[in-house]
Design a protein around this motif. Structure first.
Motif, short mmCIF file in Angstrom:
data_model
loop_
_atom_site.label_atom_id
_atom_site.label_comp_id
_atom_site.label_asym_id
_atom_site.label_seq_id
_atom_site.Cartn_x
_atom_site.Cartn_y
_atom_site.Cartn_z
N MET A 261 -0.99 -2.36 -11.36
CA MET A 261 -1.23 -1.66 -10.10
C MET A 261 -0.49 -0.32 -10.06
O MET A 261 -1.04 0.71 -9.64
N ILE A 262 0.78 -0.34 -10.50
CA ILE A 262 1.59 0.88 -10.49
C ILE A 262 1.01 1.91 -11.45
O ILE A 262 0.90 3.10 -11.13
N SER A 263 0.63 1.47 -12.64
CA SER A 263 0.07 2.39 -13.63
C SER A 263 -1.22 3.02 -13.14
O SER A 263 -1.46 4.22 -13.32
N GLU A 264 -2.05 2.22 -12.51
CA GLU A 264 -3.32 2.74 -12.00
C GLU A 264 -3.07 3.77 -10.90
O GLU A 264 -3.71 4.83 -10.86
N ALA A 265 -2.12 3.46 -10.00
CA ALA A 265 -1.80 4.40 -8.93
C ALA A 265 -1.18 5.68 -9.48
O ALA A 265 -1.49 6.79 -9.04
N PHE A 266 -0.35 5.55 -10.48
CA PHE A 266 0.33 6.70 -11.08
C PHE A 266 -0.64 7.60 -11.85
O PHE A 266 -0.42 8.80 -12.01
N ALA B 17 9.77 3.15 -10.64
CA ALA B 17 10.50 1.88 -10.75
C ALA B 17 10.75 1.27 -9.37
O ALA B 17 10.58 0.05 -9.18
N THR B 18 11.13 2.09 -8.40
CA THR B 18 11.39 1.58 -7.05
C THR B 18 10.11 1.10 -6.39
O THR B 18 10.10 0.08 -5.68
N ALA B 19 9.03 1.83 -6.61
CA ALA B 19 7.73 1.39 -6.08
C ALA B 19 7.36 0.04 -6.65
O ALA B 19 6.85 -0.85 -5.94
N SER B 20 7.63 -0.16 -7.93
CA SER B 20 7.36 -1.45 -8.56
C SER B 20 8.19 -2.56 -7.92
O SER B 20 7.69 -3.66 -7.65
N ARG C 148 0.82 -1.21 0.00
CA ARG C 148 0.00 0.00 0.00
C ARG C 148 0.85 1.26 0.00
O ARG C 148 0.58 2.22 -0.72
N ARG C 149 1.91 1.26 0.83
CA ARG C 149 2.72 2.46 0.91
C ARG C 149 3.53 2.67 -0.38
O ARG C 149 3.73 3.82 -0.80
N ALA C 150 3.98 1.60 -1.01
CA ALA C 150 4.67 1.73 -2.30
C ALA C 150 3.73 2.31 -3.36
O ALA C 150 4.13 3.15 -4.18
N LEU C 151 2.47 1.89 -3.35
CA LEU C 151 1.49 2.44 -4.28
C LEU C 151 1.19 3.91 -3.96
O LEU C 151 0.93 4.71 -4.87
N ASP C 152 1.24 4.28 -2.67
CA ASP C 152 1.10 5.69 -2.29
C ASP C 152 2.22 6.52 -2.92
O ASP C 152 1.99 7.65 -3.39
#
Length: 388
Positions: A377-382, A358-361, A328-332
């Motif tokens: 997930m990363i794309s949606e959060a971004f 990249a690091t969040a991924s 969750r925090r990485a997606l934040d």
């Protein structure tokens, strides 16, 4: 100059008290650190004592060798060199000790001892070790064992092949103690090595984020330099996970650790990637501040979220829980990076945004998420979810 109205001794007293307090604090800190190291290595000390005693007993009482000093030596060498290393290196040490002893004995029995005999024994032991398998541990032990035989033996002592057998007995006893009788806890090994690696990554990301928020180039440079010097912690983390995995596979008493250890192993790969991406990130933060580019408020927040995600990952690995909060925090962090990109950044800022993503991924992967789902997930959060 002393304070007015106070004698010199009275003026110096507060300074002396402060110095004594600081000294006591430093001594206390040093004592605690040394005590922690002793506690961390108590099992190793017990392993070494047990292995040395067993090796001596077997070689002396069971096999009947009169002075089997190479047996306990080989046992202790195996144990001390196996911490944080792969089992293969421990086996190399057994072979190296035995090879050096065999060659030394052959030379001494044939032509005696002396300076030129040493000149012959050591190169032959090294060549034989390299031929068998060029590991540095094998070569070093072969050479040093040959030196011991050549310098401690007279030509009249016709003990061959006793010492060769003693070395094999000691090495095998060391491996048995290491694997079966008193195996280290692989989770403790992994945790002890993982915590410094995760701490430095977390702390320097948070420091970099705060430096970015305060436009403090000096702190940003300090964070970048520390991350670039963190290879030692990272290598120790990977080696500890490998060593722990071998113990968990080979030692029946540690089989239950295989599940939690697999989580460390998977995380180690992506923490390594995350550290390398973070190095680029922190270096670009320095460039951004140097060139006075815009800093949207969401950008330092994103970097701090990455550091917080690493800190949470450490806690969740330590407790053996599913790293849901890490994810969750990485997606934040990815979400804030997307907001910063939308607010407008310069060239270096855009690279920082890319490295945050990249690091969040990497951290989402370290939390155990399947590769096929991570990018979505990363794309949606971004905020850049791609349409079909």
């Amino acid at each position: 100059m002393a304070d007015a109205g106070k004698p010199p001794r009275a003026a110096a007293a507060p300074r002396l008290t402060g110095l004594l307090t600081l000294t006591r604090s430093r001594v206390g800190t040093e004592f605690r650190e040394r005590s922690d190291r002793v506690r961390a290595n108590l099992v190793l000390a017990l392993q070494a004592g047990l292995a040395a005693a067993l090796a001596w007993f077997i070689a002396r009482r069971v096999i009947g060798h009169p002075v089997p000093f190479f047996a306990p030596i080989a046992a202790v060498i195996i144990l001390s060199a196996s911490i944080g290393q792969r089992l293969k290196r421990a086996a190399e040490l057994v072979v190296g000790v035995a090879v050096g002893i065999a060659i030394g004995d052959l030379i001494v029995i044939t032509i005696g001892t002396g300076t030129w005999q040493l000149l012959l024994i050591v190169p032959l032991a090294v060549v034989a070790a390299v031929f068998l398998g060029s590991g540095a541990a094998l070569v070093t032990q072969a050479a040093s064992s040959g030196v011991l035989v050549a310098t401690l033996t007279s030509q009249s002592e016709n003990l061959y092949p006793d010492r060769f057998i003693d070395a094999l007995v000691g090495g095998l006893v060391g491996l048995v103690v290491l694997i079966l009788l008193l195996p280290l806890n692989p989770l403790v090994i992994a945790r002890r090595a993982a915590d410094p690696a995760l701490d430095v990554l977390s702390d320097m990301l948070i420091l970099s984020g705060k430096a970015l928020a305060g436009r403090d180039r000096r702190r940003a440079e300090a964070a970048s330099k520390r991350l670039h010097d963190a290879e030692k912690e990272l290598s120790e983390f990977r080696e500890a996970v490998e060593a722990g995995h071998e113990t968990a596979v080979l030692a029946p008493a540690r089989w239950r650790a295989r599940g939690p250890l697999a989580q460390y192993a998977e995380s180690a790969e992506y923490v390594t990637r995350g550290l390398r991406n973070s190095r680029v990130l922190t270096r670009r933060v320095v460039s951004l501040l140097t060139e006075d580019e815009p800093v949207p408020s969401a950008l330092p927040e994103a970097v701090c979220h990455l550091g917080d995600a690493v800190r949470i990952l450490r806690h969740e690995l330590d407790t053996g829980t599913d790293p849901v909060r890490t994810r969750r925090r990485a997606l934040d962090a990815a979400r804030c990076a997307g907001a910063a990109y939308g607010a407008g950044v310069g060239f270096n800022g855009s690279v920082v945004v890319a490295q945050i993503r990249a690091t969040a991924s990497d951290l989402v992967r370290a939390s155990g998420t399947e590769a096929g789902v991570v990018e979505e997930m990363i794309s949606e959060a971004f905020g850049n979810e791609e349409s079909d």
